[in-house]
Each structure stands twice: as C-alpha cells, then as structure tokens.
Design an enzyme around this catalytic site. Structure first.
Site, mmCIF file in Angstrom:
data_model
loop_
_atom_site.group_PDB
_atom_site.id
_atom_site.type_symbol
_atom_site.label_atom_id
_atom_site.label_comp_id
_atom_site.label_asym_id
_atom_site.label_seq_id
_atom_site.Cartn_x
_atom_site.Cartn_y
_atom_site.Cartn_z
ATOM 1 N N TYR A 59 29.885 13.487 -3.441
ATOM 2 C CA TYR A 59 29.827 12.604 -4.599
ATOM 3 C C TYR A 59 30.833 11.457 -4.477
ATOM 4 O O TYR A 59 31.231 10.851 -5.457
ATOM 5 C CB TYR A 59 30.135 13.380 -5.882
ATOM 6 C CG TYR A 59 29.035 14.321 -6.333
ATOM 7 C CD1 TYR A 59 28.514 15.277 -5.480
ATOM 8 C CD2 TYR A 59 28.539 14.267 -7.632
ATOM 9 C CE1 TYR A 59 27.526 16.155 -5.897
ATOM 10 C CE2 TYR A 59 27.562 15.142 -8.061
ATOM 11 C CZ TYR A 59 27.048 16.078 -7.184
ATOM 12 O OH TYR A 59 26.066 16.944 -7.604
ATOM 13 N N LYS A 112 29.230 24.505 5.091
ATOM 14 C CA LYS A 112 27.986 24.337 5.842
ATOM 15 C C LYS A 112 28.323 23.603 7.135
ATOM 16 O O LYS A 112 27.631 22.684 7.567
ATOM 17 C CB LYS A 112 26.951 23.558 5.020
ATOM 18 C CG LYS A 112 25.533 23.581 5.593
ATOM 19 C CD LYS A 112 24.927 24.966 5.677
ATOM 20 C CE LYS A 112 23.497 24.904 6.211
ATOM 21 N NZ LYS A 112 22.929 26.242 6.456
ATOM 22 N N ASP A 147 24.039 28.631 1.967
ATOM 23 C CA ASP A 147 22.760 29.290 1.733
ATOM 24 C C ASP A 147 22.937 30.802 1.667
ATOM 25 O O ASP A 147 22.354 31.478 0.800
ATOM 26 C CB ASP A 147 21.727 28.898 2.804
ATOM 27 C CG ASP A 147 22.320 28.810 4.208
ATOM 28 O OD1 ASP A 147 23.547 28.967 4.360
ATOM 29 O OD2 ASP A 147 21.554 28.572 5.160
ATOM 30 N N ASP A 184 28.380 22.512 -7.317
ATOM 31 C CA ASP A 184 27.503 22.069 -8.401
ATOM 32 C C ASP A 184 26.250 22.934 -8.442
ATOM 33 O O ASP A 184 25.838 23.436 -9.502
ATOM 34 C CB ASP A 184 27.136 20.596 -8.170
ATOM 35 C CG ASP A 184 26.407 19.973 -9.352
ATOM 36 O OD1 ASP A 184 26.324 20.614 -10.420
ATOM 37 O OD2 ASP A 184 25.939 18.832 -9.213
ATOM 38 N N ASP A 193 25.281 26.347 -11.215
ATOM 39 C CA ASP A 193 24.057 26.447 -12.010
ATOM 40 C C ASP A 193 23.368 27.783 -11.742
ATOM 41 O O ASP A 193 22.843 28.426 -12.661
ATOM 42 C CB ASP A 193 23.107 25.300 -11.677
ATOM 43 C CG ASP A 193 23.453 24.021 -12.439
ATOM 44 O OD1 ASP A 193 24.542 23.967 -13.046
ATOM 45 O OD2 ASP A 193 22.645 23.074 -12.413
#
Length: 358
Positions: free
Chosen positions: A138, A189, A222, A246, A250
C-alpha cells in the site's frame, strides 16, 4: 476529571450508523465510570463530502485532526466513486499522514456466537493480527501510461524499508510478549516475491532474535490462510505485511462469525500523532438505512480506543458488557443469525453496562 478529545468520522455507508452507536456506548461507559469524559467533534468527510467539494476531506484535514487524542472512524467506500479515490484520499491519507504504522486486529469467538467453523475449532480462536500499515503493497508507488492503447501499462510497486519492517516487527514481538502463550507467527510470500519479502524475512529474523522468550514460526500467506481455518488453536499473534494482514484479518472476522464484529486500531506507537480506531466491516451499502448494521465491531473498537487512552478498566468493562449481551443470544443482528436492530443491540450493551455498575 480526565477529558479525552475524540474526532468522529462516520464516513460512508453504514459507517455513520455504527459510529453513532459506538459513541452512545462510549458515553455510557464514561458516565458509569465518572472518572473521565469525552469531548467529541464530528466531521462529515467522506464520499458525500467528495460530491460537494471534489475532495474526501479538506486540504488541511490532518491539521484539523492533529489536536485530538484519538480518531473514531466508520467506513470508506462508495458505489459511485472509484475505490482508489475513496481509500487513498481519506483513510490512507490519515493513516500514512499520521504515521499510524501499527494496525492491530484482535479476534475471538464471542460467547453465544456461532461461527462457520466446528464448535471446537471456533472456541480455539484467540488471535491478534499485527499489520504493517505504512508501506509494503500500500505504499502507493507506481503509475499508468499509454492509456487506451494496446501497450497500456499499470504498475504498483510494493515498498519495504529496513526501518519500516524493523519497527513493525519489534511492535509485534512486544505485543506477543504480553500474551500468555508468547507465540508469534510471521507471514511472508518470499518464495514468489524475492526482493522485498526476502528483506522482510531477514529483518524480522534479526528482530525476533532479541526475544528468546518468544516461540516463533514462519508461514507462507496461503498456508497461513488454511491454518487459520483448520488449526485455529495453533495461532496466537500474527505479523504480516500490509496486504497480507488486510486479507487475513477479514478471514479472521469471518471465522469469528461476521465482519461486523471486527475491530481495528491504527496506532502511532510514538503517540506524536492521534491514533485512529475503526471497525473493519466496510461500508456495506446493501444494508444502509435499514437499521440492522452490526454495531459490535464499533463497540470493540471503542474498547481498544479506551485502552489506548489509558482507561483499561473501562475497556475491560465494555468488553464484558459486549460478551454478556452476545452470550444471551437473543439480541443479535441478522448477520449473526438474529433479528435485532442496531439500536436494540446498542441499548442492550448500554443496559449491561448500567447493570454492571448498579
């Protein structure tokens, strides 16, 4: 009497509804405590403000917010305005402008709430996700060129700095040390992103070496998503990049029953700037004005704000009141399988606060 100055920004969609509910509950907490009070100023910034002025907030918005002790924020996003405008020109403008680099998102299955996982798995959820909140995916670096042509290109560059990674890693380690299990999972990652996230891995490893009391493991993002669903009890404190956290947070709220429960603190740990507190549900335009938005996320967010302001006992009482209402299972909004309205849930939590202090 201690006085806390709060800037309230309802924003978009159901944001104004849940912020108003949250402010009512916070006033009830303060009244029951009698040792502190709130002085709240509301700002009408957001997409409607953009339609009137061409801006999501005034040019001097940060200067207007700077004198406050904390910011209580609702939601951002509008069906008629591109998401990159609503997000970057309000929420991210505040987070990055005030260097609120530590985003903290706790998750647990509240009493009486049935999540999508098996009972024994849901009961094992007790997580706090620490999200790097100032750079990474971001950072806003990139651009577009040759618009409309076959060779049109759009590029976003994830930016990781040694200083940025080091400070969020240290924050996460310090937080993990305050929790009973003293366990930290670092999400990455770096198998695919071989520059920025390899730097992330190396810098985080250097920081955690200073915390020998912590149990630390590392997961690809993942695999981490799968682990949160199938082995939730193995997760405690999680450190992840801006984008990865983020998404995972959720997922965490969904596992705990509803996005409407999720709470967030955007912190400037130096306290040079006000920190911002927001539920994570989003603007939810499908239920705007129906009076059924779940306010529990704003209440939990309010408890996090109370703790940040030095009112830890009041924060604890508010969380106990929330838990007492959900445990009964009779006053829940439709997203949690109930039929209660926003106002009914708000009144129930206020009644629980009054009863606890009677």
């Amino acid at each position: 009497m201690r006085k806390h100055r709060i800037a309230a920004i309802g924003g978009d969609g159901i944001g104004p509804e849940v912020v108003q509910a949250g402010l009512r509950v916070l006033e009830a907490v303060a009244k029951a405590d009698a040792g502190f009070a709130f002085e709240t100023t509301s700002f009408d910034w957001g997409s409607d403000y953009y339609r009137r002025t061409g801006r999501m907030m005034p040019e001097d918005g940060l200067a207007q917010l700077a004198p406050f002790d904390a910011i209580f924020f609702g939601a951002v996003g509008d069906k008629e305005i591109p998401d990159h405008i609503t997000l970057w020109d309000l929420r991210l403008a505040i987070c990055q402008g005030f260097d609120q680099y530590a985003n903290v998102r706790p998750t647990t299955l509240l009493p009486g709430i049935v999540g999508p996982l098996k009972d024994e798995l849901g009961a094992a959820i007790d997580w706090v996700i620490v999200r790097e909140n100032s750079e990474g995916e971001y950072a806003g670096v990139g651009g577009r060129a040759h618009r409309g042509l076959p060779l049109e290109v759009g590029m976003d560059v994830a930016v990781f700095t040694r200083g940025g990674v080091e400070r969020i890693a240290r924050f996460a380690c310090d937080l993990a040390m305050t929790r009973p299990r003293r366990k930290l999972t670092v999400v990455t990652k770096s198998n695919a992103q071989r520059h920025g996230l390899v730097l992330w891995d190396e810098v985080v490893a250097g920081v955690v070496a200073d915390y020998p009391e912590l149990t630390v493991d590392k997961m690809l993002v993942d695999a981490m998503a799968a682990r949160m669903v199938v082995k939730p009890g193995s997760v405690d404190t999680v450190l992840a990049t801006n984008l990865h956290a983020d998404i995972l947070s959720d997922l965490a709220s969904a596992c705990a029953g509803s996005l409407g429960i999720g709470a967030t603190a955007n912190l400037d740990p130096s306290r040079k700037n006000p920190s911002m507190f927001e539920p994570i549900h989003g603007s939810a335009f499908d239920i705007v004005g129906k009076g059924i938005a779940n306010p529990l996320g704003s209440f939990w967010t309010g408890a996090m704000m109370l703790e940040h302001l030095g009112e830890a006992p009041a924060a604890k009482r508010l969380m106990a009141a929330i838990a007492s209402v959900t445990a009964k299972g009779t006053v829940l909004t439709p997203d949690l399988g109930g039929s209660a309205t926003t106002d009914q849930v708000t009144e129930a939590v206020i009644a629980a606060l009054r009863g606890a202090n009677a």
